[in-house]
Design an enzyme around this catalytic site. Structure first.
Site, PDB file in Angstrom:
ATOM      1  N   HIS A 187      19.129  -3.255  27.962  1.00 17.81           N
ATOM      2  CA  HIS A 187      19.694  -3.223  26.613  1.00 17.81           C
ATOM      3  C   HIS A 187      19.791  -1.813  26.062  1.00 17.81           C
ATOM      4  O   HIS A 187      20.692  -1.493  25.293  1.00 17.81           O
ATOM      5  CB  HIS A 187      18.907  -4.141  25.689  1.00 17.81           C
ATOM      6  CG  HIS A 187      19.171  -5.577  25.996  1.00 17.81           C
ATOM      7  ND1 HIS A 187      18.280  -6.362  26.668  1.00 17.81           N
ATOM      8  CD2 HIS A 187      20.276  -6.334  25.794  1.00 17.81           C
ATOM      9  CE1 HIS A 187      18.812  -7.562  26.841  1.00 17.81           C
ATOM     10  NE2 HIS A 187      20.022  -7.569  26.320  1.00 17.81           N
ATOM     11  N   GLU A 203      23.634 -18.306  31.194  1.00 17.12           N
ATOM     12  CA  GLU A 203      22.982 -17.098  31.690  1.00 17.12           C
ATOM     13  C   GLU A 203      21.632 -17.372  32.356  1.00 17.12           C
ATOM     14  O   GLU A 203      20.876 -16.448  32.643  1.00 17.12           O
ATOM     15  CB  GLU A 203      22.838 -16.069  30.566  1.00 17.12           C
ATOM     16  CG  GLU A 203      22.121 -16.550  29.330  1.00 17.12           C
ATOM     17  CD  GLU A 203      22.021 -15.483  28.236  1.00 17.12           C
ATOM     18  OE1 GLU A 203      22.241 -14.296  28.517  1.00 17.12           O
ATOM     19  OE2 GLU A 203      21.682 -15.852  27.099  1.00 17.12           O
ATOM     20  N   ASP A 227      21.922 -11.631  32.576  1.00 13.36           N
ATOM     21  CA  ASP A 227      20.710 -12.440  32.723  1.00 13.36           C
ATOM     22  C   ASP A 227      20.829 -13.426  33.879  1.00 13.36           C
ATOM     23  O   ASP A 227      19.831 -13.719  34.538  1.00 13.36           O
ATOM     24  CB  ASP A 227      20.404 -13.194  31.429  1.00 13.36           C
ATOM     25  CG  ASP A 227      19.662 -12.306  30.450  1.00 13.36           C
ATOM     26  OD1 ASP A 227      18.735 -11.601  30.887  1.00 13.36           O
ATOM     27  OD2 ASP A 227      20.022 -12.290  29.265  1.00 13.36           O
ATOM     28  N   CYS A 259      31.008 -12.546  29.690  1.00  9.97           N
ATOM     29  CA  CYS A 259      30.715 -11.390  28.838  1.00  9.97           C
ATOM     30  C   CYS A 259      29.607 -10.516  29.414  1.00  9.97           C
ATOM     31  O   CYS A 259      29.167  -9.574  28.770  1.00  9.97           O
ATOM     32  CB  CYS A 259      30.379 -11.827  27.424  1.00  9.97           C
ATOM     33  SG  CYS A 259      28.928 -12.872  27.332  1.00  9.97           S
TER      34      CYS A 259
HETATM   35  C1  PEP Z   1      24.172 -11.368  29.602  1.00 16.13           C
HETATM   36  O1  PEP Z   1      23.019 -11.752  29.784  1.00 16.13           O
HETATM   37  O2  PEP Z   1      25.020 -11.267  30.508  1.00 16.13           O
HETATM   38  C2  PEP Z   1      24.619 -11.000  28.251  1.00 16.13           C
HETATM   39  C3  PEP Z   1      25.873 -10.710  28.004  1.00 16.13           C
HETATM   40  O3  PEP Z   1      23.689 -10.942  27.274  1.00 16.13           O
HETATM   41  P1  PEP Z   1      22.674  -9.711  27.076  1.00 16.13           P
HETATM   42  O4  PEP Z   1      23.153  -8.582  27.950  1.00 16.13           O
HETATM   43  O5  PEP Z   1      22.692  -9.371  25.640  1.00 16.13           O
HETATM   44  O6  PEP Z   1      21.378 -10.296  27.521  1.00 16.13           O
HETATM   45 MG    MG Z   2      21.723 -12.283  28.153  1.00 10.44          MG
END
Ligand code: PEP
Ligand code: MG
Length: 598
Positions: free
Chosen positions: A201, A444, A468, A515
């Protein structure tokens, strides 16, 4: 320039771009706190040491409060951050805290560090056990005050970024996402970080702020000294220490070329995102910070496929955003990108995006703990505020809601009941809202992928969160640079899951997008389209390159590509096959998107 030799460190390029500046090293880790028994004659000096540390901290916080807040911050935010600092100063002066710490030093004959640590931890625990949100927040304040005092006692001074001249490259072993937001907005032009993979993140935040970053630089803080000149090349994944004048000049030129290329890329925003055989592919933006919506529009994104709303909270924690703040943000995003849709993901807190003030639990393994939808459903009052704002925003705009970390049909049903309650509440209050708010979920977690057919009957859309999904499926921590080589998007297990998710969505007739970071990788786009994806959401800057790729492809051959890739046994084999396919396509289509414009 310094007399030291130029040194090139190689890591993982996690946020594109070149930056040149001076190093500021951040040590995040406090030393262990030991309980040291003291002889009676040292007690007065130890109490004096504590008072000195406390006064130093109060002076530092007051300075930050008076002058250090970035001037371009929204008024409301200025006020709120000022309020947090003021609360910390008041706590530091609080006679009850001062009394307890000094009584402990005197009564137990212990060092000031131990007395501060134990006292603030005990008080914080008492506050955190209280149901009231405000009082629970005071627990976090006590943790913070304890940390300030320990830093002062251990001689770790805060870095006053304002004292460093010129552009700053932040060098840290590890950097929590909240800190990255705070520092990245504040004269920091580059990050060189010890930990972190491409989908951690913190590195996602670096990209959001358009701050070049390199991660996975083992022991970087030991190699760099404050104020050293440093170059960060996020594209190449290199960090250059003590660059020569020649190197500096070369990188300044490279940076100029990159900026020019970036502007050219933005010129492609009006080109349709369509394959050679005429299939529309929707390219949307992932947004972490509201200001990124301008990038989304400039780079030609057709909506927001993921707004990580937790950053609204992380930026101002321990205060919770109000319903009006949520509503303002969602409306701003939707207005800027109208008539395209905006998908707001509800708070995905917990895990690495710690929210201690919301969680009165201590978790051994937070990534498998109270995270995402689990946390929000357990803290309904906070969640209610967000969902009310979502219903309201959807009245005027195409705003949709998406739930993170869903693992079962029960969770979706429970959420629907909760959402209906809120819609009824808004009706009773006579507040305009859209009761048919579209509800989608992130896929995810492997169990969600495996029951995608069952989940598809319960929701309006899916979005595949590969960051994830890979982490949980392959048992590879997405933040851990030691296992980064095992984080394989082309692992056959992932391809199988993707196929099943897409097929389940198709059969149920619901929309499905992706995403996770995979969606913005032009190398993977042919395979993703071949598998059946028609909606990809990515960091705004990546949209032009992905669009150029979409425009060079023809679907029928991609479907065959996906079938062949799906029959291969290892990620390496898939990678090799994809490579050959890409080389072949590149030799056949040499058209540049800019040529089409002219
Ligand atoms: C993911 O897990 O692919 C996602 C888009 O969410 P984040 O990266 O915020 O965990
Ligand atoms: Mg995620």
């Amino acid at each position: 320039m310094s007399g030291q030799r130029e040194q090139v460190l190689t890591g993982l390029g996690v946020s594109y771009g070149i930056s040149i500046g001076r190093a500021v090293c951040v040590e995040n880790h406090l030393e262990e706190v030991f309980r040291l028994p003291l002889p009676a004659h040292s007690i007065d000096a130890e109490v004096a040491r504590y008072h000195e540390a406390s006064e130093l901290t109060i002076r530092e916080l007051t300075q930050v409060k008076m002058g250090e807040l970035p001037g371009d911050m929204e008024d409301g935010l200025q006020e709120e951050i000022g309020g947090i600092l003021e609360a910390h100063i008041l706590l530091l002066k609080d006679p009850s805290l001062v009394g307890r710490v000094t009584a402990r030093i005197r009564g137990e004959h212990v060092n000031a560090e131990w007395a501060v640590h134990r006292t603030t931890a005990e008080l914080a625990e008492q506050f955190e056990a209280i149901e009231d949100d405000y009082l629970r927040g005071r627990g976090q304040d006590l943790h913070d005050v304890g940390t300030y005092l320990l830093r002062a006692l251990q001689g770790i001074s805060h870095h006053e970024l304002s004292e460093v001249e010129g552009d700053i490259i932040l060098v840290a072993d590890d950097l929590p996402p909240g800190e990255a937001v705070r520092l990245g907005r504040h004269r920091v032009v580059g990050f060189a970080i010890g930990s972190g993979g491409r989908t951690s993140h913190t590195t996602i935040i670096a990209r959001s702020l358009k701050v070049p970053a390199v991660g996975g630089l083992a022991s970087v803080t030991q190699l760099v000294t404050d104020e050293d000149p440093v170059i960060v090349d996020g594209g190449a994944g290199t960090v250059i220490l003590h660059p020569t004048a020649e190197t500096l000049e070369k990188y300044a030129r490279l940076r100029q070329a990159q900026d020019a290329h970036d502007l050219e890329q933005q010129e492609t925003r009006h080109l349709p995102s369509v394959t050679l055989d005429g299939t529309q592919i929707s390219l949307m933006a992932n947004i972490d910070l509201p200001e990124e919506i301008h990038d989304a529009a400039n780079y030609g994104a057709q909506g927001v496929g993921l707004y990580r709303s937790e950053f609204l909270y992380i930026e101002q924690s321990p205060k919770l955003p109000t319903e009006e703040q949520h509503l303002r943000t969602y409306t701003l995003l939707a207005r800027e990108i109208a008539p395209n849709p905006v998908i707001i993901r509800t708070y995905d807190l917990g895990g690495r995006k710690l929210a201690r003030e919301l969680m009165n639990t201590r978790e051994e393994n937070p990534v498998l703990g109270l995270r995402g939808i689990r946390l929000t459903m357990a803290r309904r009052e906070m969640f209610r505020t967000q969902i009310r704002a979502l219903f309201r925003a959807a009245y005027h705009h195409d705003v949709r809601v998406m739930l993170p970390l869903v693992t079962s049909v029960d969770e979706v049903r429970e959420f629907r009941v909760f959402a209906q309650e809120i819609a009824a509440e808004l009706s009773q209050e006579g507040i305009a809202h859209n009761p048919s708010l579209k509800i989608g979920i992130m896929i995810e977690v492997p169990c969600a992928a495996i029951i995608a057919d069952l989940l598809a009957r319960e929701v309006d859309f899916f979005s595949v969160g590969t960051n994830d999904l890979l982490q949980y499926s392959l048992a590879v921590d997405r933040n851990n640079e030691h296992v980064a080589h095992l984080y394989q998007p082309l692992h056959p297990a992932i391809l199988r899951m993707l196929r099943f998710i897409l097929e389940s969505a198709r059969q149920a007739g619901i929309e499905v997008g992706m995403c996770g970071e995979m969606a913005g990788d032009p190398r993977l786009v042919p395979l993703l389209l071949g598998l059946g994806l028609r909606r990809l959401s990515m960091s705004p800057r990546l949209v032009p390159e992905v669009k150029a790729c979409v425009r060079s492809l023809s679907l029928p051959e991609l479907e065959q590509l996906a079938v062949t890739c799906g029959s291969l046994a290892t990620a390496e084999e898939v990678d090799g096959y994809l490579d050959r396919f890409l080389k072949q396509t590149a030799s056949m289509t040499e058209e540049s998107p800019l040529e089409v414009l002219s």
